[in-house]
Design a protein around this motif. Sequence first.
Motif: not given
Length: 318
Positions: A33, A35-37, A40, A58, A62
């Motif tokens: 994975s 970092p930006d996944e 989500s 962060d 979320q």
Amino acid sequence: MQKIVFLDRETLAPQITLKRPAFAHELVEYGRSAPDEVASRLQGASIVITNKVAISADVVAQVPTLRLVAVAATGTDVVDKAACAQRGIVVSNIRGYAVNTVPEHTFALMLALRRNLIAYRDDVLAGEWQKSGQFCFFNHAIRDLGGATLGIIGEGVLGQRVAEIAKAFGMKPKFAAHKGRGDMGPLYAPWDDVLATSDVITIHSPLTQATRGMLSSAEFRAMKKKPLIINTARGGLVDEAALVAALDEGLISGIGFDVLTTEPPAPDNALMRIANRPNVIVTPHVAWASDEAQQTLADQLMDNVAAFVAGHPVNVVS
């Protein structure tokens, strides 16, 4: 129904099996994975399993459903534990699984370097044996482990097991007192003494703010016996540029590293630039990864998850 997301299943070998929990669950596995996944992929998850994928503040913010971060390793520096604590999220880790695999890898590196196995193998492949005209040749020094002083930085389970094996080889193990600390009791030798008297120094410490960069130029210059430096713990414990400079200056005699500051390393990493030297061995963070150790880890990992869901979490990291 518990939703469990394993963010980096490929950090365990494909032959390693995960026990399926007895409670109602959905298990979603991702090979890796980015970092930006992460945020989500964790939507709706109550449990996340991660080995090296960061669970940042962060991400925690979320994913309101998150209740457990099950780290598939002993080190938990990839998790923002303060953010988890603020949310009441439990963080668990794996313990005791590497008591054979890491010490054995440590001694594999140590033996290969002390006995110059890489250099001799290269010579044999290059035809040097045939050129020698006799049954053996002596292009490289060979040093016994017996009688050598082994400085051990880190006195946990792995450091203790390394000391046991060292004694079986006839070595003299010394546990280093923590850098900057005075008398820590009879187990420890002073930090400066360990640096000055060790023929081999092996590192088995966690990576923290206090231990980051613990070996750098000043420490290498204090090593009077030009020791081998072995690191199967964490890359950030050693200043890599200073390490290479120390080797070039003859302050140390060899390097056996299973861990680097950035993994995988960039092509211009200081150690990668010299990795083809016979007195340098770099392995790709696999000291922990015998089949036996990985299966033990995987079993303990799913036991940690089951214990949490049953209401009595284990291996909780404070």
